[in-house]
Design a protein around this motif. Structure first.
Motif, PDB file in Angstrom:
ATOM      1  N   GLU A  44       0.827  -1.190   0.000  1.00 24.25           N
ATOM      2  CA  GLU A  44       0.000   0.000   0.000  1.00 24.25           C
ATOM      3  C   GLU A  44       0.869   1.250   0.000  1.00 24.25           C
ATOM      4  N   ARG A  45       0.277   2.369  -0.427  1.00 26.85           N
ATOM      5  CA  ARG A  45       0.952   3.655  -0.334  1.00 26.85           C
ATOM      6  C   ARG A  45       0.744   4.190   1.081  1.00 26.85           C
ATOM      7  N   ASP A  46       1.825   4.316   1.822  1.00 27.12           N
ATOM      8  CA  ASP A  46       1.760   4.724   3.216  1.00 27.12           C
ATOM      9  C   ASP A  46       2.414   6.081   3.432  1.00 27.12           C
ATOM     10  N   ILE A  47       1.907   6.796   4.407  1.00 27.49           N
ATOM     11  CA  ILE A  47       2.481   8.099   4.720  1.00 27.49           C
ATOM     12  C   ILE A  47       3.804   7.917   5.443  1.00 27.49           C
ATOM     13  N   VAL A  48       4.728   8.813   5.163  1.00 22.67           N
ATOM     14  CA  VAL A  48       6.039   8.809   5.794  1.00 22.67           C
ATOM     15  C   VAL A  48       6.174   9.989   6.744  1.00 22.67           C
ATOM     16  N   ALA A  49       5.754  11.168   6.261  1.00 23.89           N
ATOM     17  CA  ALA A  49       5.885  12.379   7.060  1.00 23.89           C
ATOM     18  C   ALA A  49       4.873  13.403   6.574  1.00 23.89           C
ATOM     19  N   ALA A  50       4.498  14.311   7.469  1.00 20.30           N
ATOM     20  CA  ALA A  50       3.553  15.363   7.121  1.00 20.30           C
ATOM     21  C   ALA A  50       3.960  16.650   7.811  1.00 20.30           C
ATOM     22  N   ILE A  51       3.552  17.767   7.211  1.00 25.39           N
ATOM     23  CA  ILE A  51       3.925  19.071   7.754  1.00 25.39           C
ATOM     24  C   ILE A  51       2.763  20.042   7.560  1.00 25.39           C
ATOM     25  N   SER A  52       2.523  20.862   8.569  1.00 19.39           N
ATOM     26  CA  SER A  52       1.439  21.832   8.491  1.00 19.39           C
ATOM     27  C   SER A  52       1.804  22.990   7.567  1.00 19.39           C
ATOM     28  N   ASP A  90      13.571   0.951   3.122  1.00 16.75           N
ATOM     29  CA  ASP A  90      13.097   2.269   2.699  1.00 16.75           C
ATOM     30  C   ASP A  90      12.916   2.340   1.181  1.00 16.75           C
ATOM     31  N   THR A  91      13.336   1.311   0.484  1.00 17.23           N
ATOM     32  CA  THR A  91      13.198   1.291  -0.964  1.00 17.23           C
ATOM     33  C   THR A  91      11.729   1.367  -1.371  1.00 17.23           C
ATOM     34  N   ALA A  92      11.415   2.350  -2.208  1.00 17.37           N
ATOM     35  CA  ALA A  92      10.031   2.574  -2.625  1.00 17.37           C
ATOM     36  C   ALA A  92       9.994   3.744  -3.602  1.00 17.37           C
ATOM     37  N   VAL A  93       8.838   3.937  -4.196  1.00 21.71           N
ATOM     38  CA  VAL A  93       8.573   5.182  -4.911  1.00 21.71           C
ATOM     39  C   VAL A  93       8.013   6.163  -3.886  1.00 21.71           C
ATOM     40  N   TYR A  94       8.591   7.356  -3.837  1.00 22.28           N
ATOM     41  CA  TYR A  94       8.185   8.369  -2.881  1.00 22.28           C
ATOM     42  C   TYR A  94       7.354   9.435  -3.586  1.00 22.28           C
ATOM     43  N   TYR A  95       6.229   9.765  -2.966  1.00 24.42           N
ATOM     44  CA  TYR A  95       5.302  10.723  -3.546  1.00 24.42           C
ATOM     45  C   TYR A  95       5.127  11.923  -2.618  1.00 24.42           C
ATOM     46  N   CYS A  96       5.082  13.081  -3.224  1.00 26.35           N
ATOM     47  CA  CYS A  96       4.740  14.313  -2.527  1.00 26.35           C
ATOM     48  C   CYS A  96       3.232  14.521  -2.692  1.00 26.35           C
ATOM     49  N   ALA A  97       2.581  15.006  -1.643  1.00 22.07           N
ATOM     50  CA  ALA A  97       1.140  15.200  -1.697  1.00 22.07           C
ATOM     51  C   ALA A  97       0.746  16.476  -0.975  1.00 22.07           C
ATOM     52  N   ALA A  98      -0.344  17.077  -1.425  1.00 20.76           N
ATOM     53  CA  ALA A  98      -0.877  18.290  -0.806  1.00 20.76           C
ATOM     54  C   ALA A  98      -2.350  18.089  -0.463  1.00 20.76           C
ATOM     55  N   ARG A  99      -2.770  18.680   0.620  1.00 27.10           N
ATOM     56  CA  ARG A  99      -4.174  18.582   0.969  1.00 27.10           C
ATOM     57  C   ARG A  99      -4.776  19.971   1.032  1.00 27.10           C
ATOM     58  N   TRP A 106      -3.238  12.484   8.021  1.00 25.41           N
ATOM     59  CA  TRP A 106      -2.415  11.284   8.150  1.00 25.41           C
ATOM     60  C   TRP A 106      -2.883  10.145   7.261  1.00 25.41           C
ATOM     61  N   GLY A 107      -3.943  10.335   6.544  1.00 26.42           N
ATOM     62  CA  GLY A 107      -4.426   9.283   5.674  1.00 26.42           C
ATOM     63  C   GLY A 107      -4.272   9.651   4.216  1.00 26.42           C
ATOM     64  N   ARG A 108      -4.184   8.618   3.372  1.00 26.51           N
ATOM     65  CA  ARG A 108      -4.049   8.875   1.945  1.00 26.51           C
ATOM     66  C   ARG A 108      -5.229   9.689   1.430  1.00 26.51           C
ATOM     67  N   ARG A 109      -6.408   9.432   1.953  1.00 28.32           N
ATOM     68  CA  ARG A 109      -7.594  10.146   1.496  1.00 28.32           C
ATOM     69  C   ARG A 109      -7.650  11.585   1.972  1.00 28.32           C
ATOM     70  N   ASP A 110      -6.765  11.964   2.872  1.00 23.63           N
ATOM     71  CA  ASP A 110      -6.713  13.345   3.341  1.00 23.63           C
ATOM     72  C   ASP A 110      -6.059  14.268   2.316  1.00 23.63           C
TER      73      ASP A 110
END
Length: 124
Positions: A44-52, A90-99, A106-110
């Motif tokens: 699954e695509r999981d969150i690694v880190a988030a910032i306000s 840690d090997t994976a494709v890393y994605y940047c996301a904005a909400r 903290w969720g993918r749907r956010d």
């Protein structure tokens, strides 16, 4: 509307470091929270880190706490993920996301907007 482009991925040996960058376009960037996700093959695509929006609040997955640091520069419309002490897992494709909210999600749907991803491969 926010457009995101990641860069900085690559191949690194275990214990090494990489810095991922995410360039954002769009007038609302400085008011939205951002996140980094990762997806390994077959997982699954999981969150690694988030910032306000302000950068004052950050949160990390347990698996990367103490090794990864998320930061942002609103003047440059950039978000970063500094990754130290990299491990083969840690090997994976890393994605940047904005909400579309200013506080951390903290969720993918956010998250509403996604980059195309950048590959990170850590060799043992």
């Amino acid at each position: 509307q926010v457009q995101l482009v990641e860069s900085g991925g690559g191949l690194v040996q275990a214990g090494g470091s990489l810095r991922l960058s995410c360039a954002a376009s769009g007038r609302t960037f400085s008011s939205v929270a951002m996140g980094w996700f990762r997806q390994a093959p077959g997982k699954e695509r999981d969150i690694v880190a988030a910032i306000s929006w302000s950068g004052r609040i950050t949160d990390y997955a347990d698996s990367v706490k103490g090794r990864f640091t998320i930061s942002r520069d609103n003047a440059k419309n950039m978000v970063y993920l500094q990754m130290n002490g990299l491990k083969p897992e840690d090997t994976a494709v890393y994605y940047c996301a904005a909400r579309q909210e200013s506080y951390v999600g903290w969720g993918r749907r956010d998250y509403n907007y996604w980059g195309q991803g950048t590959q990170v491969t850590v060799s043992s």
